[in-house]
Design an enzyme around this catalytic site. Structure first.
Site, PDB file in Angstrom:
ATOM      1  N   GLY A 134       0.777  -1.316   0.104  1.00  0.00           N
ATOM      2  CA  GLY A 134      -0.083   0.082  -0.021  1.00  0.00           C
ATOM      3  C   GLY A 134       0.642   1.172   0.162  1.00  0.00           C
ATOM      4  O   GLY A 134       1.026   1.925   1.308  1.00  0.00           O
ATOM      5  N   SER A 136       1.158   3.421  -3.339  1.00  0.00           N
ATOM      6  CA  SER A 136       0.608   4.340  -4.393  1.00  0.00           C
ATOM      7  C   SER A 136      -0.729   5.140  -3.866  1.00  0.00           C
ATOM      8  O   SER A 136      -1.659   4.192  -3.402  1.00  0.00           O
ATOM      9  CB  SER A 136       0.343   3.828  -5.642  1.00  0.00           C
ATOM     10  OG  SER A 136       1.676   3.508  -6.091  1.00  0.00           O
ATOM     11  N   GLU A 253      12.398  -4.789  -4.201  1.00  0.00           N
ATOM     12  CA  GLU A 253      11.429  -4.836  -5.028  1.00  0.00           C
ATOM     13  C   GLU A 253      11.900  -4.650  -6.515  1.00  0.00           C
ATOM     14  O   GLU A 253      11.494  -5.296  -7.545  1.00  0.00           O
ATOM     15  CB  GLU A 253      10.431  -3.933  -4.665  1.00  0.00           C
ATOM     16  CG  GLU A 253       8.968  -3.840  -5.422  1.00  0.00           C
ATOM     17  CD  GLU A 253       8.238  -2.846  -5.074  1.00  0.00           C
ATOM     18  OE1 GLU A 253       8.287  -2.157  -4.049  1.00  0.00           O
ATOM     19  OE2 GLU A 253       7.273  -2.481  -5.908  1.00  0.00           O
TER      20      GLU A 253
HETATM   21  C1  LIG Z   1       0.585  -3.152 -13.060  1.00  0.00           C
HETATM   22  C2  LIG Z   1       1.088  -2.397 -11.826  1.00  0.00           C
HETATM   23  C3  LIG Z   1       0.798  -2.685 -10.633  1.00  0.00           C
HETATM   24  C4  LIG Z   1       0.983  -1.958  -9.457  1.00  0.00           C
HETATM   25  N1  LIG Z   1       0.871  -2.304  -8.230  1.00  0.00           N
HETATM   26  C5  LIG Z   1       1.181  -1.535  -7.077  1.00  0.00           C
HETATM   27  C6  LIG Z   1       1.048  -2.125  -5.791  1.00  0.00           C
HETATM   28  O1  LIG Z   1       0.757  -3.206  -5.649  1.00  0.00           O
HETATM   29  N2  LIG Z   1       0.940  -0.969  -4.750  1.00  0.00           N
HETATM   30  C7  LIG Z   1       1.395   0.278  -4.955  1.00  0.00           C
HETATM   31  O2  LIG Z   1       1.560   0.885  -3.887  1.00  0.00           O
HETATM   32  N3  LIG Z   1       1.358   0.687  -6.268  1.00  0.00           N
HETATM   33  C8  LIG Z   1       1.327  -0.085  -7.204  1.00  0.00           C
HETATM   34  N4  LIG Z   1       1.388   0.450  -8.622  1.00  0.00           N
HETATM   35  C9  LIG Z   1       1.379   1.718  -8.825  1.00  0.00           C
HETATM   36  C10 LIG Z   1       2.722   2.090  -9.217  1.00  0.00           C
HETATM   37  O3  LIG Z   1       3.737   2.398  -8.343  1.00  0.00           O
HETATM   38  C11 LIG Z   1       2.603   3.658  -9.924  1.00  0.00           C
HETATM   39  O4  LIG Z   1       1.755   3.526 -10.847  1.00  0.00           O
HETATM   40  C12 LIG Z   1       3.810   4.279 -10.300  1.00  0.00           C
HETATM   41  O5  LIG Z   1       4.748   4.560  -9.076  1.00  0.00           O
HETATM   42  C13 LIG Z   1       3.454   5.796 -10.645  1.00  0.00           C
HETATM   43  O6  LIG Z   1       2.568   6.514 -10.188  1.00  0.00           O
HETATM   44  P1  LIG Z   1       1.646   7.177 -10.640  1.00  0.00           P
HETATM   45  O7  LIG Z   1       0.666   6.267 -11.344  1.00  0.00           O
HETATM   46  O8  LIG Z   1       0.662   7.780  -9.588  1.00  0.00           O
HETATM   47  O9  LIG Z   1       2.017   7.913 -11.876  1.00  0.00           O
HETATM   48  P2  LIG Z   1       2.679   9.460 -11.701  1.00  0.00           P
HETATM   49  O10 LIG Z   1       3.408   9.699 -10.579  1.00  0.00           O
HETATM   50  O11 LIG Z   1       1.392  10.609 -11.824  1.00  0.00           O
HETATM   51  O12 LIG Z   1       3.375   9.873 -13.074  1.00  0.00           O
HETATM   52  C14 LIG Z   1       2.786  10.091 -14.296  1.00  0.00           C
HETATM   53  C15 LIG Z   1       3.886  10.189 -15.329  1.00  0.00           C
HETATM   54  O13 LIG Z   1       4.595  11.367 -14.752  1.00  0.00           O
HETATM   55  C16 LIG Z   1       6.085  11.146 -14.908  1.00  0.00           C
HETATM   56  N5  LIG Z   1       6.563  11.792 -13.701  1.00  0.00           N
HETATM   57  C17 LIG Z   1       6.180  11.896 -12.433  1.00  0.00           C
HETATM   58  N6  LIG Z   1       6.985  12.626 -11.914  1.00  0.00           N
HETATM   59  C18 LIG Z   1       8.074  12.975 -12.424  1.00  0.00           C
HETATM   60  C19 LIG Z   1       9.317  13.679 -12.316  1.00  0.00           C
HETATM   61  N7  LIG Z   1       9.347  14.185 -11.087  1.00  0.00           N
HETATM   62  N8  LIG Z   1       9.944  13.910 -13.234  1.00  0.00           N
HETATM   63  C20 LIG Z   1       9.749  13.002 -14.350  1.00  0.00           C
HETATM   64  N9  LIG Z   1       8.808  12.598 -14.523  1.00  0.00           N
HETATM   65  C21 LIG Z   1       7.666  12.487 -13.767  1.00  0.00           C
HETATM   66  C22 LIG Z   1       5.875   9.534 -14.507  1.00  0.00           C
HETATM   67  O14 LIG Z   1       7.102   8.832 -14.812  1.00  0.00           O
HETATM   68  C23 LIG Z   1       4.786   8.953 -15.351  1.00  0.00           C
HETATM   69  O15 LIG Z   1       5.364   8.748 -16.615  1.00  0.00           O
HETATM   70  C24 LIG Z   1       1.157  -0.377  -9.502  1.00  0.00           C
HETATM   71  C25 LIG Z   1       1.360  -0.007 -10.920  1.00  0.00           C
HETATM   72  C26 LIG Z   1       1.070  -1.071 -11.946  1.00  0.00           C
HETATM   73  C27 LIG Z   1       1.038  -0.216 -13.584  1.00  0.00           C
END
Ligand SMILES: Cc1cc2nc3c(=O)[nH]c(=O)nc-3n(C[C@H](O)[C@H](O)[C@H](O)COP(=O)(O)OP(=O)(O)OC[C@H]3O[C@@H](n4cnc5c(N)ncnc54)[C@H](O)[C@@H]3O)c2cc1C
Length: 390
Positions: A134, A136, A253
């Site tokens: 937990g 994101s 991880e």
């Molecule tokens: C299949 C899958 C399984 C997952 N399982 C889990 C889970 O079990 N537990 C959990 O906690 N999370 C999980 N996640 C979530 C995952 O860790 C997040 O999707 C990831 O960390 C990105 O966060 P976000 O989706 O909020 O994207 P955002 O942070 O909103 O990013 C959107 C885009 O902007 C870019 N970006 C953001 N900030 C910056 C920056 N400072 N500089 C340059 N580029 C930037 C990112 O690279 C991305 O391309 C999972 C995701 C997927 C796809």
């Protein structure tokens, strides 16, 4: 790459005992693995099968690095590497126990109290307690330090939890989540005031809502906490140490074989098709593609073993893990696109329905490889910092 970062990938070899163990794992998988087609096996560490995890547990192969007193196999990191590598290479459905084996169990063992260890670890090793991550939230994915889920300490003892997590893999099938939440201070305090809690997902006030992905699988979820009451002993480690604990978890991880092997079942199916057609004039171009992928895989595998050696020595090679995950996921993604390009370019390419179904599945999920566990941009930012460029 800077000399210092390069030097930290010291060539490491799997010890002979670990290689000996490989034969045992292969024999087990031959006897016990469900006979599934490639498109199902391609789900690999996203494939949830509690019964299969319990079969592994019966062999002592869940919670493998945990001490025997808790039911663990007390294996070293290299034996675990071999086990994980074989499970992934065969496409075994390991998702049920994956997170607990890789990070929740070791986290509780390292930071938990004696009572927490005695309660959770035997359940993990028996594949009776499955964990999810937990971290994101809707407004805190890449920027994990801005988590808004909050645990408030109650005057009568315990904590009240409110907030929402998202993209939580398999929460609907897990008993527990280890949640990163704010336990003191304000969002602008960033890393300070964050803590990790073990949340029983069956407590009143917890709602888990599955989210369907492109393939139609609903493996990840949204999890809502509405006035969830947690006991004092739900806190793991010290209050306020959550950020450091999460970072230690992330090295585990990001650096394992699962960041290299997610598309391996598809590659294996392609090789099977090519082999079946060998002598039928199958083109050298296909052999060259497979050769290029094999060389790439061998290099990444060596890097993963090198990081495993650092983790085994008690270090936390975060930058190296970020580098490995970035390169590893690029490789995994390239398998699907290279095979697709090879088939499209050659009308006589030896294909079968199983290969097509596996390719369709991997093509749909591959974009997620460079999101889950930290996005490409975030990892490259860490690498740049590690190189002294930021
Ligand atoms: C299949 C899958 C399984 C997952 N399982 C889990 C889970 O079990 N537990 C959990 O906690 N999370 C999980 N996640 C979530 C995952 O860790 C997040 O999707 C990831 O960390 C990105 O966060 P976000 O989706 O909020 O994207 P955002 O942070 O909103 O990013 C959107 C885009 O902007 C870019 N970006 C953001 N900030 C910056 C920056 N400072 N500089 C340059 N580029 C930037 C990112 O690279 C991305 O391309 C999972 C995701 C997927 C796809």
């Amino acid at each position: 790459m800077s000399a210092s970062l390069l030097a930290s990938f010291k060539l490491a070899h799997l010890p002979p005992e670990a290689e000996k163990f490989r034969a045992e794992v292969k024999a087990f998988l031959q006897a016990e693995q469900p006979d599934e087609p490639a498109d199902i096996r391609a789900r690999s560490w996203m494939g949830h099968d509690a019964a299969f995890s319990r079969k592994l547990a019966a062999r002592g192969w869940v919670g493998v690095t945990l001490p025997r007193e808790y039911g663990g196999a007390q294996m070293d990191a290299f034996q675990r590497f071999v086990l994980v590598e074989e499970l992934l290479a065969s496409g075994a459905p390991v998702a049920a126990h994956w997170i607990a084996d890789r990070q929740s169990g070791p986290l509780i063992h390292k930071f938990g109290t004696d009572a927490q260890r005695a309660f959770y670890l035997p359940k993990i090793c028996a594949a009776e307690a499955f964990f999810c991550i937990g971290m994101s939230e809707p407004n805190a994915g890449s920027d994990l330090a801005s988590v808004g889920t909050r645990a408030v300490r109650l005057p009568c003892g315990g904590w009240r939890l409110n907030g929402r997590k998202v993209w939580t893999t398999h929460a609907q099938r897990c008993q527990y989540m280890i949640a990163l939440v704010r336990s003191s201070g304000e969002p602008q305090d960033r890393q300070k005031g964050l803590s990790q809690f073990i949340v029983d997902l069956h407590l009143p006030g917890v709602t888990v809502r599955p989210i369907e992905d492109l393939t139609g699988d609903a493996h990840f979820t949204e999890v809502f906490f509405d006035d969830v009451l947690l006991a004092d002993d739900a806190l793991v480690g010290n209050e306020g140490d959550g950020w450091a604990q999460v970072n230690a978890e992330l090295a585990f991880e990001r650096s394992g074989p699962e960041r290299i092997y997610s598309s391996i079942v598809l590659l294996e199916r392609w090789v099977t098709c090519l082999r079946a057609a060998a002598g039928d004039g199958s083109s050298d171009a296909h052999a060259a593609t497979v050769g290029r992928l094999a060389v790439h895989l061998a290099t990444l595998r060596n890097m993963s073993i090198a990081v495993t050696a650092r983790l085994a020595a008690g270090e936390s090679p975060l930058v190296e893990s970020a580098l490995l995950k970035d390169l590893g996921t690029e490789f995994e993604q390239s398998i699907a696109s290279l095979i697709e390009a090879a088939i499209s370019a050659d009308p006589a390419a030896p294909v079968d329905a199983e290969l097509y179904r596996a390719a369709a599945y991997v093509n749909q999920v591959a974009p997620s490889y460079s999101l889950r566990g930290g996005t490409r941009e975030i990892l490259r930012g860490m690498i740049a910092r590690g190189l002294g460029l930021r």
